[in-house]
Design an enzyme around this catalytic site. Structure first.
Site, PDB file in Angstrom:
ATOM      1  N   GLU A   1      -0.772  -9.238  -0.591  1.00 31.80           N
ATOM      2  CA  GLU A   1      -2.185  -9.495  -0.262  1.00 31.80           C
ATOM      3  C   GLU A   1      -3.059  -9.433  -1.517  1.00 31.80           C
ATOM      4  O   GLU A   1      -3.992 -10.226  -1.675  1.00 31.80           O
ATOM      5  CB  GLU A   1      -2.643  -8.487   0.792  1.00 31.80           C
ATOM      6  CG  GLU A   1      -1.918  -8.718   2.126  1.00 31.80           C
ATOM      7  CD  GLU A   1      -2.128  -7.592   3.137  1.00 31.80           C
ATOM      8  OE1 GLU A   1      -1.835  -6.423   2.803  1.00 31.80           O
ATOM      9  OE2 GLU A   1      -2.600  -7.875   4.252  1.00 31.80           O
TER      10      GLU A   1
ATOM     11  N   GLU B   1       4.859  -4.963   6.926  1.00 28.51           N
ATOM     12  CA  GLU B   1       4.161  -3.855   7.589  1.00 28.51           C
ATOM     13  C   GLU B   1       4.650  -3.647   9.020  1.00 28.51           C
ATOM     14  O   GLU B   1       4.591  -2.545   9.556  1.00 28.51           O
ATOM     15  CB  GLU B   1       2.640  -4.111   7.611  1.00 28.51           C
ATOM     16  CG  GLU B   1       1.969  -4.065   6.240  1.00 28.51           C
ATOM     17  CD  GLU B   1       1.855  -5.424   5.576  1.00 28.51           C
ATOM     18  OE1 GLU B   1       2.665  -6.330   5.864  1.00 28.51           O
ATOM     19  OE2 GLU B   1       0.935  -5.568   4.741  1.00 28.51           O
TER      20      GLU B   1
ATOM     21  N   GLY C   1       0.519  -4.962   0.963  1.00 28.38           N
ATOM     22  CA  GLY C   1      -0.716  -5.007   0.177  1.00 28.38           C
ATOM     23  C   GLY C   1      -0.512  -5.650  -1.187  1.00 28.38           C
ATOM     24  O   GLY C   1      -1.467  -6.173  -1.775  1.00 28.38           O
TER      25      GLY C   1
ATOM     26  N   ALA D   1       0.863  -1.176   0.000  1.00 29.63           N
ATOM     27  CA  ALA D   1       0.000   0.000   0.000  1.00 29.63           C
ATOM     28  C   ALA D   1       0.903   1.230   0.000  1.00 29.63           C
ATOM     29  O   ALA D   1       2.062   1.161   0.440  1.00 29.63           O
ATOM     30  CB  ALA D   1      -0.886  -0.012   1.239  1.00 29.63           C
TER      31      ALA D   1
HETATM   32  C1  HXC Z   1       5.021   4.277  -1.489  1.00 33.27           C
HETATM   33  C2  HXC Z   1       6.878   3.271  -2.403  1.00 33.27           C
HETATM   34  C3  HXC Z   1       6.505   2.047  -1.813  1.00 33.27           C
HETATM   35  C4  HXC Z   1       5.307   2.003  -1.032  1.00 33.27           C
HETATM   36  C5  HXC Z   1       8.341   1.767  -2.904  1.00 33.27           C
HETATM   37  N1  HXC Z   1       8.016   3.059  -3.063  1.00 33.27           N
HETATM   38  N2  HXC Z   1       7.452   1.133  -2.132  1.00 33.27           N
HETATM   39  N3  HXC Z   1       6.134   4.372  -2.242  1.00 33.27           N
HETATM   40  N4  HXC Z   1       4.594   3.141  -0.899  1.00 33.27           N
HETATM   41  N5  HXC Z   1       4.872   0.865  -0.474  1.00 33.27           N
HETATM   42  C6  HXC Z   1       8.730   4.076  -3.824  1.00 33.27           C
HETATM   43  C7  HXC Z   1       9.993   4.543  -3.096  1.00 33.27           C
HETATM   44  O1  HXC Z   1       9.665   5.511  -2.130  1.00 33.27           O
HETATM   45  C8  HXC Z   1      10.788   5.104  -4.247  1.00 33.27           C
HETATM   46  O2  HXC Z   1      10.296   6.377  -4.581  1.00 33.27           O
HETATM   47  C9  HXC Z   1      10.439   4.167  -5.402  1.00 33.27           C
HETATM   48  O3  HXC Z   1       9.203   3.530  -5.043  1.00 33.27           O
HETATM   49  C10 HXC Z   1      11.473   3.089  -5.615  1.00 33.27           C
HETATM   50  O4  HXC Z   1      11.673   2.406  -4.388  1.00 33.27           O
HETATM   51  P1  HXC Z   1      13.123   2.224  -3.705  1.00 33.27           P
HETATM   52  O5  HXC Z   1      12.891   1.985  -2.278  1.00 33.27           O
HETATM   53  O6  HXC Z   1      14.015   3.350  -4.095  1.00 33.27           O
HETATM   54  O7  HXC Z   1      13.607   0.898  -4.462  1.00 33.27           O
HETATM   55  P2  HXC Z   1      14.592  -0.207  -3.892  1.00 33.27           P
HETATM   56  O8  HXC Z   1      15.744   0.439  -3.153  1.00 33.27           O
HETATM   57  O9  HXC Z   1      14.897  -1.091  -5.042  1.00 33.27           O
HETATM   58  O10 HXC Z   1      13.758  -1.015  -2.799  1.00 33.27           O
HETATM   59  C11 HXC Z   1      12.598  -1.761  -3.170  1.00 33.27           C
HETATM   60  C12 HXC Z   1      11.755  -2.149  -1.919  1.00 33.27           C
HETATM   61  C13 HXC Z   1      11.477  -0.882  -1.103  1.00 33.27           C
HETATM   62  C14 HXC Z   1      12.554  -3.165  -1.081  1.00 33.27           C
HETATM   63  C15 HXC Z   1      10.499  -2.810  -2.438  1.00 33.27           C
HETATM   64  O11 HXC Z   1      10.919   0.092  -1.984  1.00 33.27           O
HETATM   65  C16 HXC Z   1      10.522  -1.101   0.015  1.00 33.27           C
HETATM   66  O12 HXC Z   1      10.895  -1.648   1.053  1.00 33.27           O
HETATM   67  N6  HXC Z   1       9.281  -0.646  -0.150  1.00 33.27           N
HETATM   68  C17 HXC Z   1       8.281  -0.650   0.900  1.00 33.27           C
HETATM   69  C18 HXC Z   1       7.763  -2.040   1.119  1.00 33.27           C
HETATM   70  C19 HXC Z   1       6.697  -2.055   2.238  1.00 33.27           C
HETATM   71  O13 HXC Z   1       7.005  -1.741   3.389  1.00 33.27           O
HETATM   72  N7  HXC Z   1       5.472  -2.425   1.888  1.00 33.27           N
HETATM   73  C20 HXC Z   1       4.372  -2.460   2.820  1.00 33.27           C
HETATM   74  C21 HXC Z   1       3.635  -1.171   2.757  1.00 33.27           C
HETATM   75  S1  HXC Z   1       2.317  -1.091   3.953  1.00 33.27           S
HETATM   76  P3  HXC Z   1      11.287   7.616  -4.857  1.00 33.27           P
HETATM   77  O14 HXC Z   1      10.333   8.757  -5.069  1.00 33.27           O
HETATM   78  O15 HXC Z   1      12.165   7.727  -3.687  1.00 33.27           O
HETATM   79  O16 HXC Z   1      12.006   7.186  -6.092  1.00 33.27           O
HETATM   80  C22 HXC Z   1       1.118  -2.011   3.335  1.00 33.27           C
HETATM   81  C23 HXC Z   1      -0.125  -2.068   4.174  1.00 33.27           C
HETATM   82  C24 HXC Z   1      -1.057  -3.106   3.680  1.00 33.27           C
HETATM   83  O17 HXC Z   1       1.191  -2.571   2.306  1.00 33.27           O
HETATM   84  C25 HXC Z   1      -2.260  -3.158   4.524  1.00 33.27           C
HETATM   85  C26 HXC Z   1      -3.443  -2.675   3.809  1.00 33.27           C
HETATM   86  C27 HXC Z   1      -4.533  -2.295   4.711  1.00 33.27           C
END
Ligand code: HXC
Length: 258
Positions: free
Chosen positions: A112, A132, A109, A65
């Site tokens: 999911e 998360e 998400g 998400a």
């Molecule tokens: C917003 C995101 C994002 C996310 C990546 N980006 N994941 N933006 N929400 N979930 C953006 C980064 O900010 C970045 O933007 C660009 O995408 C590229 O990501 P990087 O991190 O620079 O890439 P990399 O170093 O290759 O790392 C990849 C990654 C990492 C390991 C996937 O991006 C990451 O850990 N993402 C978050 C994963 C996460 O925590 N997901 C759960 C989210 S909470 P810029 O502008 O800097 O280029 C969730 C809740 C679900 O899902 C429940 C629902 C109710």
């Protein structure tokens, strides 16, 4: 409806839905989820569509998400608007089969969403996770429920509590995905599976989807009875007569969805 965060192509009875927020690794925001739920409803009513394939980019199916969108929300807001509830309900409501074709990250998400699909075909680059916990929250749209049913308590606890990622090989071994293929072959494999499904009688296809999904909701005895009754009901279709006659006449069945 013109979409900005997804691309929908319908060809040869298959709707290919591509998640398209490459700059954010296909992070799921309100717009993407609402476009996706609208597209799924459209696929349900479009007679040309017999199977749906959801795919992301090579690097990410979806990295979760959208954290930027969620960061400043209050409890009152997320509770009142039922954040992600109505859209995800709409996605799982579609009665036609949905395949997730996962390459790269399927996190939070994103994992999911893949699990909301009927089955997952993964590329050997796929990485699944429920990270998360690292954000001070927890999974909210299936990561503690569908994942537990798919891979069992031990791995679901491990992934949800540590936030570690599972690679494609472990995901296949654990029952999260049905097949793993080399990255270059992912699209062909997913479309091939969709084509196979598209050849069947849509009545049997939708009945199978309904019955398998019931297994998550019902005790075994009730599930078996539901399955048997639906099986019985398929004898009311022309496709059952055609399918069995075609087998005995050693020819291809010509299903007509009736
Ligand atoms: C917003 C995101 C994002 C996310 C990546 N980006 N994941 N933006 N929400 N979930 C953006 C980064 O900010 C970045 O933007 C660009 O995408 C590229 O990501 P990087 O991190 O620079 O890439 P990399 O170093 O290759 O790392 C990849 C990654 C990492 C390991 C996937 O991006 C990451 O850990 N993402 C978050 C994963 C996460 O925590 N997901 C759960 C989210 S909470 P810029 O502008 O800097 O280029 C969730 C809740 C679900 O899902 C429940 C629902 C109710």
């Amino acid at each position: 409806m013109a979409y900005e965060t997804i691309i929908v192509d319908v060809e040869d009875h298959i709707a290919k839905v591509t998640l398209n927020r490459p700059d954010a690794l296909n992070a799921l925001n309100d717009q993407l989820l609402s476009e996706l739920s609208d597209a799924m409803a459209g696929c349900q009513t479009n007679d040309k569509v017999r199977c749906i394939v959801i795919i992301g980019s090579e690097k990410a199916f979806a990295a979760g998400a959208d954290i930027a969108m969620m960061k400043d929300k209050s409890f009152t807001e997320v509770f009142t608007e039922d954040l992600f509830g109505p859209e995800t309900d709409a996605i799982v409501r579609v009665r036609k089969p949905v395949i997730a074709a996962v390459s790269g990250y399927a996190l939070g998400g994103g994992c999911e969403l893949a699990m909301m699909c009927d089955f997952i075909i993964a590329s050997d680059t796929a990485k699944f996770g429920q990270p998360e916990i690292n954000l001070g929250v927890m999974a909210g749209i299936g990561g503690t429920q569908r994942l537990t049913r798919a891979v069992g308590k031990a791995k679901a606890m491990d992934m949800n509590l540590t936030g570690r990622f599972m690679d494609a090989e472990e995901a296949e071994r654990s029952g999260l995905v049905s097949r793993v293929v080399p990255a270059k072959k992912l699209m062909d494999e997913a479309m091939g599976a969709a084509e196979k499904i598209a050849e069947k009688s849509m009545i049997s296809v939708m009945a199978v989807k309904e019955a398998v999904n019931r297994s998550f909701e019902m005790p075994l005895r009730e599930g078996l009875l539901f399955e048997r009754r639906v099986f019985h009901s398929l004898f009311a279709t022309e496709d059952q007569k055609e399918g069995m006659a075609a087998f005995l006449e050693k020819r291809e069945a010509q299903f007509r969805d009736r």
